[in-house]
Motif scaffolding. Structure first.
Motif, PDB file in Angstrom:
ATOM      1  N   SER A  39     -30.314  -4.255   9.186  1.00  0.00           N
ATOM      2  CA  SER A  39     -29.196  -5.155   9.470  1.00  0.00           C
ATOM      3  C   SER A  39     -28.330  -4.612  10.608  1.00  0.00           C
ATOM      4  CB  SER A  39     -28.343  -5.343   8.210  1.00  0.00           C
ATOM      5  OG  SER A  39     -29.098  -5.885   7.156  1.00  0.00           O
ATOM      6  N   LEU A  40     -28.052  -3.314  10.570  1.00  0.00           N
ATOM      7  CA  LEU A  40     -27.254  -2.698  11.632  1.00  0.00           C
ATOM      8  C   LEU A  40     -27.981  -2.766  12.965  1.00  0.00           C
ATOM      9  CD1 LEU A  40     -24.643  -1.084  12.231  1.00  0.00           C
ATOM     10  CD2 LEU A  40     -25.968   1.002  11.823  1.00  0.00           C
ATOM     11  N   ALA A  41     -29.300  -2.564  12.949  1.00  0.00           N
ATOM     12  CA  ALA A  41     -30.076  -2.606  14.182  1.00  0.00           C
ATOM     13  C   ALA A  41     -30.026  -3.994  14.820  1.00  0.00           C
ATOM     14  CB  ALA A  41     -31.523  -2.196  13.898  1.00  0.00           C
ATOM     15  N   PHE A  42     -30.139  -5.032  14.016  1.00  0.00           N
ATOM     16  CA  PHE A  42     -30.068  -6.382  14.561  1.00  0.00           C
ATOM     17  C   PHE A  42     -28.675  -6.680  15.121  1.00  0.00           C
ATOM     18  CE2 PHE A  42     -33.981  -7.544  12.170  1.00  0.00           C
ATOM     19  CZ  PHE A  42     -34.660  -8.119  13.223  1.00  0.00           C
ATOM     20  N   ASN A  43     -27.637  -6.141  14.504  1.00  0.00           N
ATOM     21  CA  ASN A  43     -26.289  -6.330  15.046  1.00  0.00           C
ATOM     22  C   ASN A  43     -26.137  -5.630  16.395  1.00  0.00           C
ATOM     23  OD1 ASN A  43     -25.179  -7.935  13.017  1.00  0.00           O
ATOM     24  ND2 ASN A  43     -24.651  -6.189  11.751  1.00  0.00           N
ATOM     25  N   PHE A  44     -26.667  -4.404  16.505  1.00  0.00           N
ATOM     26  CA  PHE A  44     -26.636  -3.691  17.780  1.00  0.00           C
ATOM     27  C   PHE A  44     -27.370  -4.478  18.857  1.00  0.00           C
ATOM     28  CE2 PHE A  44     -26.161   0.816  15.799  1.00  0.00           C
ATOM     29  CZ  PHE A  44     -24.798   0.606  15.682  1.00  0.00           C
ATOM     30  N   LEU A  45     -28.574  -4.949  18.521  1.00  0.00           N
ATOM     31  CA  LEU A  45     -29.371  -5.698  19.490  1.00  0.00           C
ATOM     32  C   LEU A  45     -28.689  -7.018  19.859  1.00  0.00           C
ATOM     33  CD1 LEU A  45     -31.970  -5.964  21.128  1.00  0.00           C
ATOM     34  CD2 LEU A  45     -33.067  -6.940  19.103  1.00  0.00           C
TER      35      LEU A  45
END
Length: 300
Positions: free
Chosen positions: A281-287
């Motif tokens: 979830s955090l990775a998708f927010n960063f991207l």
């Protein structure tokens, strides 16, 4: 040499074809995105989880459904890196296979909702009038209910399972995309190039498909990427509540649900899939933040 030639070809200021212009635009987006370290970290995490999930049959040390009651709730060891659950199943193996279920559900939802939301929003924004009113009131009805509650109602009306969860999430996730596409369409439908298309005899449907939708796609990609985390959490929540993937399917939300009784003593059983959900979830927010900076003209 090949990369250098491609770079020169893609960055040519006078593209000779539509495909060259498309590749050039995509390559410029990649070059801009590459300058954002958080976006690259997010992309690396996403690609790592996707690769691990796809390679689960090769990497998983055990069958994710194989039970060993004599070794239940075992702590981390050389034989079981992330320990075992209440039935003696290897947590690492279930985590790898669970990524296939959870991430597969998310991809299926996006494939369903993005075209639906884009189509409804573009049609409503382009035609306006009664069409716009009817489609937007339908959108408002879906927006009036919390996504998880509405998804639970849809799954309860059907049969709990992965397919029902995907359909339920898809039915509740499209309204924001329709709203966004409508707003983008309203800004371009009065443009000179749209008027020129009408003068050439192009039908409204051709204008929507060939001209309006491509202009709305970048903003939609940003919104979808930012919403991936909420879709993942919704999918995991349905699994946690027993409405998603059914046992013995190793879905991350279902893994947390079965381990909630042991969260204080055998904490690793619930913590490992919880960390996986958090990281993805955090990775998708960063991207998504990086894509917003690159693709959103209002942010530049």
């Amino acid at each position: 040499m090949i990369l250098s030639n491609f770079r020169s070809w893609a960055l040519d200021e006078a593209p000779a074809s539509r495909s060259q212009a498309t590749w050039g635009s995509a390559y410029r987006v990649w070059l801009s995105l590459r300058r954002n370290p958080l976006s690259m970290i997010g992309l690396a995490i996403i690609l790592a989880f996707v690769a691990l999930s796809l390679a689960a049959p090769l990497l998983a040390p055990y069958d994710p459904a194989a039970q060993d009651l004599g070794n239940r709730l075992a702590a981390s060891s050389g034989a079981h890196w992330f320990g075992t659950d209440e039935l003696g199943r290897d947590v690492l193996s279930r985590l790898l296979y669970g990524g296939r279920v959870t991430l597969g559900m998310v991809v299926a939802v996006v494939v369903l909702v993005a075209p639906i939301g884009l189509g409804i929003g573009c049609i409503a924004g382009y035609f306006g009038g009664a069409v716009d009113t009817a489609l937007m009131r339908l959108t408002d009805i879906f927006l009036a209910f919390p996504r998880l509650i509405l998804a639970l109602a849809f799954v309860a009306a059907m049969k709990p399972g992965v397919e029902s969860a995907i359909l339920a999430i898809a039915l509740t996730a499209w309204p924001p995309y329709a709203r966004l596409a409508r707003a983008e369409t309203l800004t371009v439908r009065g443009s000179d190039f749209i008027a020129a298309c009408r003068l050439t005899g192009a039908s409204p449907w051709r204008i929507i498909l060939r001209h309006v939708m491509p202009l709305c796609t970048p903003s939609l990609i940003v919104r979808v990427t930012l919403d991936m985390s909420s879709i993942i959490i919704t999918a995991a929540s349905l699994g946690f509540l027993g409405m998603g993937a059914q046992p013995p399917s190793p879905e991350w939300g279902a893994m947390i649900a079965t381990a909630k009784r042991f969260i204080f003593d055998q904490w690793w059983v619930a913590t490992v899939p919880g960390i996986a959900i958090f990281l993805v979830s955090l990775a998708f927010n960063f991207l998504g933040d990086g894509l917003r900076d690159v693709l959103d003209p209002k942010g530049r």
